[in-house]
Design an enzyme around this catalytic site. Structure first.
Site, PDB file in Angstrom:
ATOM      1  N   TYR A 103     -16.099 -57.599   2.335  1.00 40.06           N
ATOM      2  CA  TYR A 103     -16.794 -57.181   3.561  1.00 40.06           C
ATOM      3  C   TYR A 103     -16.241 -57.943   4.770  1.00 40.06           C
ATOM      4  O   TYR A 103     -15.873 -57.352   5.788  1.00 40.06           O
ATOM      5  CB  TYR A 103     -18.291 -57.449   3.368  1.00 40.06           C
ATOM      6  CG  TYR A 103     -19.174 -57.198   4.552  1.00 40.06           C
ATOM      7  CD1 TYR A 103     -19.345 -55.918   5.070  1.00 40.06           C
ATOM      8  CD2 TYR A 103     -19.898 -58.243   5.135  1.00 40.06           C
ATOM      9  CE1 TYR A 103     -20.197 -55.691   6.145  1.00 40.06           C
ATOM     10  CE2 TYR A 103     -20.750 -58.028   6.199  1.00 40.06           C
ATOM     11  CZ  TYR A 103     -20.898 -56.748   6.702  1.00 40.06           C
ATOM     12  OH  TYR A 103     -21.740 -56.526   7.756  1.00 40.06           O
ATOM     13  N   GLY A 117     -29.182 -45.956   8.045  1.00 41.48           N
ATOM     14  CA  GLY A 117     -29.168 -47.338   7.569  1.00 41.48           C
ATOM     15  C   GLY A 117     -30.187 -48.180   8.325  1.00 41.48           C
ATOM     16  O   GLY A 117     -30.888 -47.691   9.218  1.00 41.48           O
ATOM     17  N   GLY A 172     -23.762 -43.445   9.917  1.00 39.19           N
ATOM     18  CA  GLY A 172     -24.649 -44.367   9.193  1.00 39.19           C
ATOM     19  C   GLY A 172     -26.016 -44.417   9.848  1.00 39.19           C
ATOM     20  O   GLY A 172     -26.675 -45.460   9.896  1.00 39.19           O
ATOM     21  N   LEU A 194     -29.849 -50.593  10.600  1.00 38.39           N
ATOM     22  CA  LEU A 194     -29.614 -50.648  12.047  1.00 38.39           C
ATOM     23  C   LEU A 194     -29.575 -49.239  12.635  1.00 38.39           C
ATOM     24  O   LEU A 194     -30.130 -48.978  13.700  1.00 38.39           O
ATOM     25  CB  LEU A 194     -28.276 -51.367  12.296  1.00 38.39           C
ATOM     26  CG  LEU A 194     -27.774 -51.416  13.727  1.00 38.39           C
ATOM     27  CD1 LEU A 194     -28.724 -52.235  14.608  1.00 38.39           C
ATOM     28  CD2 LEU A 194     -26.369 -52.025  13.786  1.00 38.39           C
ATOM     29  N   ASP A 218     -19.291 -37.904   5.703  1.00 43.28           N
ATOM     30  CA  ASP A 218     -18.663 -39.005   4.973  1.00 43.28           C
ATOM     31  C   ASP A 218     -17.579 -39.505   5.923  1.00 43.28           C
ATOM     32  O   ASP A 218     -16.641 -38.765   6.247  1.00 43.28           O
ATOM     33  CB  ASP A 218     -18.067 -38.448   3.674  1.00 43.28           C
ATOM     34  CG  ASP A 218     -17.158 -39.450   2.969  1.00 43.28           C
ATOM     35  OD1 ASP A 218     -16.837 -40.493   3.561  1.00 43.28           O
ATOM     36  OD2 ASP A 218     -16.752 -39.156   1.835  1.00 43.28           O
ATOM     37  N   ILE A 266     -24.274 -40.054   5.202  1.00 43.10           N
ATOM     38  CA  ILE A 266     -23.814 -39.486   3.930  1.00 43.10           C
ATOM     39  C   ILE A 266     -25.008 -39.051   3.084  1.00 43.10           C
ATOM     40  O   ILE A 266     -24.868 -38.329   2.108  1.00 43.10           O
ATOM     41  CB  ILE A 266     -22.912 -40.487   3.182  1.00 43.10           C
ATOM     42  CG1 ILE A 266     -22.143 -39.793   2.069  1.00 43.10           C
ATOM     43  CG2 ILE A 266     -23.707 -41.678   2.650  1.00 43.10           C
ATOM     44  CD1 ILE A 266     -20.799 -40.375   1.810  1.00 43.10           C
TER      45      ILE A 266
END
Ligand code: AKB
Length: 314
Positions: free
Chosen positions: A141, A11, A8, A13, A51, A35
């Site tokens: 989440y 993203g 990730g 962060l 992924d 991804i």
């Protein structure tokens, strides 16, 4: 020698932690994975498409680069998780299982995995929510983060995996935009302020949430990862706190620099999520165990973000 993989990595962060770890450990020792293949950051430093639900591909990357530590940041956040709950469970849980399994099988030095204030729910105390309390999250989440915390604790106790974690509040930075969270309004408002546009807030007046400036979050995360293992007493995830504010309070802070900024409110489904979460967090365990101290209050954060965004936009 540390060889670090970040999942990730593009993203909100991930982009900041990747930059910081590259500065600290050298470009050739930090592998960014995501991804999204076409992100401009894919051209900066070593990049691998990943992924996180694909365990074989993860193992191939770990083997190829001799990885010793993973920062596993890939996840679906709270708001998007409510529109795609099955996908949120799949990415958030199976991604974590894959990372913990590879850490166990290959005896990796350390794993970092972020949890969230979303592990708490409507039954938790709202003010100064303690480290250990009733939880009962109501979002997919939050449920995936709470299950993930227990999984991390299990892998540490059963297999000795050195996995460390923080329950992040809403993270506010200027370098990358967040996506799919309930605290994202507190990033968007700065972009509107700098561009002299009115701001429509998707949370109602008076909705207080725990928040943190990205610089504090990145520093705290790396401090946790660099602390000696015997100092890490919590193997689920640490409460982590800096500031807490309502939409009116962030508006007032920004208006000290941009007095013309106007805000209206149009609460949507994210209001219900926000109301299920704590308003402020007690982080005494993080402070005592590994010396956590935040540096930015609301006004200092506003000054820093607006200064940096003005340089980007103008
Ligand atoms: C979200 O709003 O979903 C995240 C979080 C608090 O974990 N920023």
């Amino acid at each position: 020698m540390n060889r670090i993989l970040i999942t990730g990595a593009f993203g909100q962060l991930g982009s900041e932690i990747t930059d910081e770890l590259r500065t600290k450990y050298g470009e050739s020792n930090v592998v960014a994975s995501d991804i999204s293949k076409d992100h401009p950051k894919a051209k900066e430093g070593i990049f691998e498409y990943l992924d996180v639900t694909d365990a074989e591909r993860l193992e191939e990357i770990v083997e190829k680069h001799g990885i010793t530590q993973i920062y596993h940041l890939a996840a679906l956040l709270s708001s998007v998780g409510e529109s795609k709950p099955q996908m949120a469970w799949d990415i958030n849980m199976n991604g974590l299982v894959n990372v913990l399994e590879i850490a166990r099988k290959r005896n990796l030095d350390k794993v970092y995995w972020p949890s969230s204030i979303a592990v708490f729910g409507p039954d938790s105390p709202k003010q100064d929510t303690p480290q250990n309390t009733i939880m009962n999250p109501t979002t997919m989440y939050g449920i995936s983060k709470l299950a993930g915390e227990k999984l991390c604790e299990y892998y540490h106790a059963k297999f000795g995996v050195d996995v460390r974690s923080i329950r992040y509040p809403g993270l506010i930075g200027w370098k990358a935009l967040p996506g799919g969270g309930t605290t994202d309004y507190a990033v968007d408002i700065y972009h509107k302020a700098v561009n002299n546009e009115p701001f429509e807030c998707f949370l109602a007046k008076g909705t207080a949430l725990p928040m943190m400036y990205m610089d504090d979050a990145v520093r705290g995360t790396i401090e946790l990862m660099e602390a000696p293992a015997e100092k890490i007493k919590v193997r689920t995830s640490y409460n982590f706190s800096a500031i807490s504010f309502t939409p009116e309070e962030i508006l007032a802070s920004i208006q000290k620099i941009v007095p013309e900024l106007e805000m209206t409110h149009n609460p949507d489904h994210r209001q219900g999520i926000a109301e299920s979460w704590p308003q402020s967090i007690a982080d005494d365990h993080a402070r005592k165990d590994w010396g956590w101290t935040p540096e930015f209050d609301l006004d200092r954060m506003s000054e820093d973000i607006i200064k940096n965004l003005r340089e980007i936009y103008y």
